[in-house]
Write a protein that holds these residues in place. Structure first.
Motif, PDB file in Angstrom:
ATOM      1  N   GLU A 263       0.813  -1.208   0.000  1.00 56.91           N
ATOM      2  CA  GLU A 263       0.000   0.000   0.000  1.00 56.91           C
ATOM      3  C   GLU A 263       0.852   1.266   0.000  1.00 56.91           C
ATOM      4  OE1 GLU A 263      -0.777  -2.554   2.050  1.00 56.91           O
ATOM      5  OE2 GLU A 263      -2.747  -3.156   1.332  1.00 56.91           O
TER       6      GLU A 263
ATOM      7  N   ARG B 240      -8.732  -1.553   3.694  1.00 60.51           N
ATOM      8  CA  ARG B 240      -8.889  -2.952   3.317  1.00 60.51           C
ATOM      9  C   ARG B 240      -8.863  -3.869   4.528  1.00 60.51           C
ATOM     10  NH1 ARG B 240      -6.242  -7.278   2.371  1.00 60.51           N
ATOM     11  NH2 ARG B 240      -4.221  -6.325   2.520  1.00 60.51           N
TER      12      ARG B 240
ATOM     13  N   THR C  56     -11.883  -6.299   5.797  1.00 63.80           N
ATOM     14  CA  THR C  56     -11.689  -7.697   6.186  1.00 63.80           C
ATOM     15  C   THR C  56     -12.309  -7.964   7.550  1.00 63.80           C
ATOM     16  OG1 THR C  56      -9.616  -7.747   4.924  1.00 63.80           O
ATOM     17  CG2 THR C  56      -9.953  -9.493   6.544  1.00 63.80           C
TER      18      THR C  56
ATOM     19  N   LEU D 280     -14.950   1.648  -0.379  1.00 58.72           N
ATOM     20  CA  LEU D 280     -15.277   0.480  -1.190  1.00 58.72           C
ATOM     21  C   LEU D 280     -15.961   0.902  -2.491  1.00 58.72           C
ATOM     22  CD1 LEU D 280     -15.293  -2.571  -1.477  1.00 58.72           C
ATOM     23  CD2 LEU D 280     -17.446  -2.609  -0.206  1.00 58.72           C
TER      24      LEU D 280
ATOM     25  N   GLN E  68     -13.363   2.135  -4.830  1.00 59.91           N
ATOM     26  CA  GLN E  68     -12.552   1.049  -5.386  1.00 59.91           C
ATOM     27  C   GLN E  68     -13.301   0.360  -6.527  1.00 59.91           C
ATOM     28  OE1 GLN E  68      -9.251   0.545  -4.134  1.00 59.91           O
ATOM     29  NE2 GLN E  68      -9.982   2.458  -3.287  1.00 59.91           N
TER      30      GLN E  68
ATOM     31  N   GLN F 288      -4.021  -5.065  -6.153  1.00 61.65           N
ATOM     32  CA  GLN F 288      -5.158  -4.462  -5.452  1.00 61.65           C
ATOM     33  C   GLN F 288      -6.466  -5.132  -5.872  1.00 61.65           C
ATOM     34  OE1 GLN F 288      -4.210  -0.522  -6.829  1.00 61.65           O
ATOM     35  NE2 GLN F 288      -3.713   0.172  -4.749  1.00 61.65           N
TER      36      GLN F 288
ATOM     37  N   ARG G 147      -6.655  -8.625  -4.232  1.00 65.72           N
ATOM     38  CA  ARG G 147      -6.996  -8.567  -2.809  1.00 65.72           C
ATOM     39  C   ARG G 147      -8.472  -8.264  -2.591  1.00 65.72           C
ATOM     40  NH1 ARG G 147      -2.153  -5.419   0.306  1.00 65.72           N
ATOM     41  NH2 ARG G 147      -0.502  -6.872  -0.207  1.00 65.72           N
ATOM     42  N   LEU G 148      -9.018  -7.368  -3.385  1.00 63.41           N
ATOM     43  CA  LEU G 148     -10.437  -7.052  -3.262  1.00 63.41           C
ATOM     44  C   LEU G 148     -11.297  -8.229  -3.734  1.00 63.41           C
ATOM     45  CD1 LEU G 148     -10.415  -3.344  -4.437  1.00 63.41           C
ATOM     46  CD2 LEU G 148     -10.916  -4.178  -2.139  1.00 63.41           C
TER      47      LEU G 148
ATOM     48  N   HIS H 204     -12.356 -10.891  -1.350  1.00 63.93           N
ATOM     49  CA  HIS H 204     -13.515 -10.588  -0.506  1.00 63.93           C
ATOM     50  C   HIS H 204     -14.821 -10.592  -1.303  1.00 63.93           C
ATOM     51  CE1 HIS H 204     -10.912  -9.658   2.795  1.00 63.93           C
ATOM     52  NE2 HIS H 204     -10.313  -8.694   2.144  1.00 63.93           N
TER      53      HIS H 204
END
Length: 175
Positions: free
Chosen positions: A14, A31, A35, A62, A65, A76, A79-80, A83
């Motif tokens: 980051e 982030r 989580t 969010l 993003q 990135q 990682r998103l 979820h």
């Protein structure tokens, strides 16, 4: 002031420079907060702007993003995606999906009311004129038949077959 050396293997992703913007990103723990929210049982659809964690608006983050998905780097996005976060659909795509998925819309009631006003107007005037005027309904509502008819003409690609048939029976030539 003490200079802290940057060790390439020990710097959080980051904090790495963004390749397209060429500037160092300010570290914010959104982030990890996302989580934590999801681990506590929150649904991804419930994380909307206004949902905060330790003063940070996670919902707004969010949404940004999702909106700027194409500007995120692969890491990135990955990682998103872990979820379940996906790119936000464009506004027109989202509107088209809701219009087609719902079948006959809630506007069906408004269409019925406009159709009744049009029938009353034709009964009063004897025929449908190009410049249809105002019709007062039995419940006291005033309905601008000409404006309603012009709106239906503009939206004719979204009218269903029964609506178009009803307009045709009343002498509407474009239906």
């Amino acid at each position: 002031m003490i200079a802290i050396p940057s060790i390439p293997g020990h710097v959080s992703p980051e904090l790495q420079p963004l390749p397209r913007l060429g500037q160092v990103r300010r570290h914010r723990p959104q982030r990890p907060y996302l989580t934590h929210l999801l681990a506590e049982g929150a649904r991804l659809t419930a994380v909307v702007p206004g949902v905060t964690r330790h003063g940070d608006d996670i919902g707004r983050w969010l949404a940004s993003q999702r909106r700027d998905w194409d500007r995120l780097n692969e890491e990135q996005r990955r990682r998103l995606a872990e979820h379940g976060v996906k790119k936000a659909p464009r506004a027109r795509e989202a509107a088209a999906k809701t219009a087609t998925a719902s079948g006959p819309r809630a506007g069906g009631e408004a269409f019925q009311k406009g159709l009744e006003a049009l029938m009353q107007y034709i009964a009063r005037e004897g025929a449908l004129s190009r410049l249809a005027g105002v019709q007062e309904m039995p419940d006291g509502d005033i309905h601008r038949v000409g404006v309603w008819l012009a709106n239906q003409r503009q939206r004719r690609d979204r009218l269903d077959r029964t609506q178009l048939t009803a307009l045709t029976h009343l002498g509407v030539d474009w239906a």
